[in-house]
Scaffold this active site. Structure first.
Site, PDB file in Angstrom:
ATOM      1  N   ARG A  97       1.058  -1.249   0.018  1.00  0.00           N
ATOM      2  CA  ARG A  97       0.151  -0.089   0.017  1.00  0.00           C
ATOM      3  C   ARG A  97       0.770   1.245   0.049  1.00  0.00           C
ATOM      4  NH1 ARG A  97      -5.176  -1.989   1.298  1.00  0.00           N
ATOM      5  NH2 ARG A  97      -6.025  -0.367   0.326  1.00  0.00           N
ATOM      6  N   ARG A 114      -2.479   6.677  -0.089  1.00  0.00           N
ATOM      7  CA  ARG A 114      -2.565   6.830   1.513  1.00  0.00           C
ATOM      8  C   ARG A 114      -1.715   7.798   1.964  1.00  0.00           C
ATOM      9  NH1 ARG A 114      -3.557   1.106   4.067  1.00  0.00           N
ATOM     10  NH2 ARG A 114      -5.635   1.065   4.180  1.00  0.00           N
ATOM     11  N   ARG A 149      -5.284  12.871  -6.062  1.00  0.00           N
ATOM     12  CA  ARG A 149      -6.577  12.371  -5.838  1.00  0.00           C
ATOM     13  C   ARG A 149      -7.561  13.442  -5.604  1.00  0.00           C
ATOM     14  NH1 ARG A 149      -9.451   9.037  -1.090  1.00  0.00           N
ATOM     15  NH2 ARG A 149     -11.258   9.419  -2.076  1.00  0.00           N
ATOM     16  N   ASP A 161      -6.851  -1.472  -7.411  1.00  0.00           N
ATOM     17  CA  ASP A 161      -7.541  -1.959  -6.164  1.00  0.00           C
ATOM     18  C   ASP A 161      -7.726  -3.443  -6.698  1.00  0.00           C
ATOM     19  OD1 ASP A 161      -8.245  -1.047  -3.549  1.00  0.00           O
ATOM     20  OD2 ASP A 161      -9.624  -2.591  -4.291  1.00  0.00           O
ATOM     21  N   TYR A 164     -15.799 -10.049  -0.511  1.00  0.00           N
ATOM     22  CA  TYR A 164     -16.669  -8.742  -0.999  1.00  0.00           C
ATOM     23  C   TYR A 164     -17.700  -9.190  -1.915  1.00  0.00           C
ATOM     24  CZ  TYR A 164     -12.693  -6.466   1.393  1.00  0.00           C
ATOM     25  OH  TYR A 164     -11.723  -5.772   2.244  1.00  0.00           O
TER      26      TYR A 164
HETATM   27  O1  CP3 Z   1      -0.089  -1.538  -2.679  1.00  0.00           O
HETATM   28  C1  CP3 Z   1      -0.345  -0.200  -3.273  1.00  0.00           C
HETATM   29  O2  CP3 Z   1       0.063   0.694  -2.854  1.00  0.00           O
HETATM   30  C2  CP3 Z   1      -1.246  -0.417  -4.643  1.00  0.00           C
HETATM   31  C3  CP3 Z   1      -2.551  -0.210  -4.310  1.00  0.00           C
HETATM   32  C4  CP3 Z   1      -3.589  -0.996  -3.702  1.00  0.00           C
HETATM   33  C5  CP3 Z   1      -4.685  -0.324  -3.335  1.00  0.00           C
HETATM   34  N1  CP3 Z   1      -5.491  -1.339  -2.771  1.00  0.00           N
HETATM   35  C6  CP3 Z   1      -5.094   1.005  -3.182  1.00  0.00           C
HETATM   36  C7  CP3 Z   1      -6.205   1.708  -2.314  1.00  0.00           C
HETATM   37  C8  CP3 Z   1      -3.526  -2.486  -3.109  1.00  0.00           C
HETATM   38  C9  CP3 Z   1      -2.275  -3.373  -3.423  1.00  0.00           C
HETATM   39  C10 CP3 Z   1      -4.905  -2.442  -2.850  1.00  0.00           C
HETATM   40  C11 CP3 Z   1      -5.307  -3.948  -2.188  1.00  0.00           C
HETATM   41  C12 CP3 Z   1      -6.531  -4.013  -1.528  1.00  0.00           C
HETATM   42  N2  CP3 Z   1      -7.632  -3.427  -1.781  1.00  0.00           N
HETATM   43  C13 CP3 Z   1      -6.647  -5.047  -0.616  1.00  0.00           C
HETATM   44  C14 CP3 Z   1      -5.627  -6.269  -0.328  1.00  0.00           C
HETATM   45  C15 CP3 Z   1      -4.510  -5.732   0.464  1.00  0.00           C
HETATM   46  C16 CP3 Z   1      -4.860  -5.509   1.980  1.00  0.00           C
HETATM   47  O3  CP3 Z   1      -4.759  -4.137   2.462  1.00  0.00           O
HETATM   48  O4  CP3 Z   1      -5.036  -6.567   2.688  1.00  0.00           O
HETATM   49  C17 CP3 Z   1      -7.861  -4.969  -0.128  1.00  0.00           C
HETATM   50  C18 CP3 Z   1      -8.575  -5.750   1.136  1.00  0.00           C
HETATM   51  C19 CP3 Z   1      -8.551  -3.875  -0.743  1.00  0.00           C
HETATM   52  C20 CP3 Z   1      -9.905  -3.208  -0.549  1.00  0.00           C
HETATM   53  C21 CP3 Z   1      -9.950  -2.010   0.058  1.00  0.00           C
HETATM   54  N3  CP3 Z   1      -9.627  -1.007  -0.996  1.00  0.00           N
HETATM   55  C22 CP3 Z   1     -10.368  -1.415   0.961  1.00  0.00           C
HETATM   56  C23 CP3 Z   1     -10.839  -2.036   2.171  1.00  0.00           C
HETATM   57  C24 CP3 Z   1     -10.293   0.102   0.908  1.00  0.00           C
HETATM   58  C25 CP3 Z   1     -10.578   0.967   2.068  1.00  0.00           C
HETATM   59  C26 CP3 Z   1      -9.806   1.056   2.988  1.00  0.00           C
HETATM   60  C27 CP3 Z   1      -8.442   1.662   2.846  1.00  0.00           C
HETATM   61  O5  CP3 Z   1      -7.569   0.761   2.247  1.00  0.00           O
HETATM   62  O6  CP3 Z   1      -8.092   2.747   2.610  1.00  0.00           O
HETATM   63  C28 CP3 Z   1      -9.811   0.342  -0.341  1.00  0.00           C
HETATM   64  C29 CP3 Z   1      -9.436   1.748  -0.988  1.00  0.00           C
HETATM   65  C30 CP3 Z   1      -8.172   2.092  -1.312  1.00  0.00           C
HETATM   66  N4  CP3 Z   1      -7.508   1.175  -2.187  1.00  0.00           N
HETATM   67  C31 CP3 Z   1      -7.267   3.003  -1.007  1.00  0.00           C
HETATM   68  C32 CP3 Z   1      -5.899   2.903  -1.726  1.00  0.00           C
HETATM   69  C33 CP3 Z   1      -4.885   3.837  -1.965  1.00  0.00           C
HETATM   70  C34 CP3 Z   1      -7.567   4.283  -0.267  1.00  0.00           C
HETATM   71  C35 CP3 Z   1      -8.538   5.128  -1.151  1.00  0.00           C
HETATM   72  C36 CP3 Z   1      -8.230   6.792  -0.904  1.00  0.00           C
HETATM   73  O7  CP3 Z   1      -8.665   7.164   0.154  1.00  0.00           O
HETATM   74  O8  CP3 Z   1      -7.549   7.338  -1.574  1.00  0.00           O
END
Ligand code: CP3
Length: 345
Positions: free
Chosen positions: A26, A30, A39, A76, A154
């Site tokens: 991640r 973030r 964003r 994602d 999901y």
């Molecule tokens: O690793 C990286 O930086 C690449 C980007 C990446 C994102 N999501 C961007 C994202 C990756 C590899 C993921 C994977 C992901 N997404 C997983 C598996 C990894 C893990 O953490 O267990 C899961 C379960 C998700 C599902 C998901 N996406 C959730 C639960 C959420 C909301 C909570 C959160 O993580 O902020 C997201 C949104 C998301 N995916 C964001 C990002 C940067 C946040 C969006 C924002 O606020 O800009």
């Protein structure tokens, strides 16, 4: 293209390395103000994911700003259920939300499996192509997908959950429905990962974030079986399997056709090494919360982790994704500590 820094690929293959490679799950998004600026200039997260030029831009940011040894494509795991017919939204402070779920045979019938991934998820492949150009061989680019079990969670729950009890209910009440859906997700995911590799991903990681909510037997039946199919199907590039919380299944994971196993911070690195031996690379596993401590403490904890390594087959990472409110300066301290470590195995 020749890579200037291929440390992480060599570490994954168990070849010689001059130091341990480091990146963060991640890392794209973030934590960086530069990510939030991009964003903020768009309507939100989804527009960013679906606009290849901008997705590529935030993919490259950690390489420029944090000096990591790999980039991970900004996207994602939820783009896969969407391509299969379940549109998602990301609700501020709540997380993902799906209007439709798959809990019945009828709902399953409306799920799409036979589509061209280049067509429906082409924006991800385009982001990979653009990011590769911008990275220009400085570091490898990691592609990724959610594991079938986590995507199933999901698609059936329709949102995030601590227990995923709607998802787990189906395993007891309608296991054949579960297998049909898991099978469809697996087929799409294999085609999707192969398309990412064709577009330029140098290695891939499969995220099974919810592996730990199943008992050993159920994880074998509804999780590992499908992980294994993916691992066996991808031979083009090194594969990392990250099954968070799957302590009871490390032996089974280590027998799969993969290069690297992700280790979370609840797992003891030396115990996992004893179980896995030298045949696989281990990735992890600093507690993401350790980055809330002082700079000197981050340094001490990182060095402690590195001292616990009993092999050169390591890729340094956190035990899960970096938390959004972590100070990027602490992340830099973590990375610098790894890069200046001298007692390599
Ligand atoms: O690793 C990286 O930086 C690449 C980007 C990446 C994102 N999501 C961007 C994202 C990756 C590899 C993921 C994977 C992901 N997404 C997983 C598996 C990894 C893990 O953490 O267990 C899961 C379960 C998700 C599902 C998901 N996406 C959730 C639960 C959420 C909301 C909570 C959160 O993580 O902020 C997201 C949104 C998301 N995916 C964001 C990002 C940067 C946040 C969006 C924002 O606020 O800009």
């Amino acid at each position: 293209m020749n890579l200037k820094n291929d440390l992480i690929l060599r570490a994954a293959r168990g070849e010689n390395i001059e130091r341990y490679p480091v990146w963060l799950m991640r890392q794209a998004g973030r934590i960086l103000p530069e990510y939030r600026a991009v964003r903020g200039s768009l309507s939100g997260f989804k527009e960013l994911v679906e606009t290849p030029e901008r997705a590529a831009e935030v993919t490259v940011q950690p390489v420029d700003i944090l000096d990591v040894d790999a980039a991970i494509i900004f996207s994602d795991i939820l783009v896969v259920p969407e391509a299969m017919g379940l549109e998602y939204q990301l609700i501020e402070k709540k997380g993902p939300w799906f209007e439709k779920t798959v809990r019945t045979e009828e709902a399953l019938k409306s799920i799409d499996t036979d589509f061209d991934v280049e067509d429906r998820l082409g924006y991800v492949m385009e982001a990979i192509r653009i990011a590769s150009k911008e990275i220009d061989g400085r570091v490898p680019l990691i592609g990724f997908a959610g594991a079938p079990w986590t995507i199933f969670c999901y698609m059936t729950e329709g949102q995030g959950s601590k227990t995923f009890s709607e998802s787990r209910k189906i395993l007891y009440t309608n296991p054949s429905l579960a297998h049909e859906l898991l099978n469809s997700i697996t087929e799409v995911t294999i085609r999707y990962i192969k398309a990412q590799v064709k577009a330029g991903a140098h290695m891939v990681q499969v995220f099974d974030s919810w592996a730990g909510i199943l008992g050993k037997e159920q994880y074998a039946e509804f999780g590992l079986k499908y992980m294994e199919r993916i691992a066996s199907a991808i031979n083009e590039v090194p594969v990392t399997l990250f099954a968070k919380g799957a302590y009871n299944s490390v032996v089974e994971l280590s027998k799969m056709d993969c290069n690297t196993i992700g280790v979370d911070w609840n797992m003891q690195m030396d115990t996992i090494r004893k179980t896995v031996g030298e045949t696989r690379t281990l990735q992890g596993n600093l507690d993401p919360c350790a980055l809330y401590s002082s700079h000197s403490e981050v340094e001490r904890l990182t060095n402690n982790m590195l001292d616990s390594f009993k092999s050169k087959r390591h890729i340094v990472n956190l035990g899960h994704g970096v938390y959004p409110d972590v100070d990027p300066e602490k992340v830099k301290t973590f990375i610098k500590t790894v890069k200046s470590y001298e007692n390599h195995y």
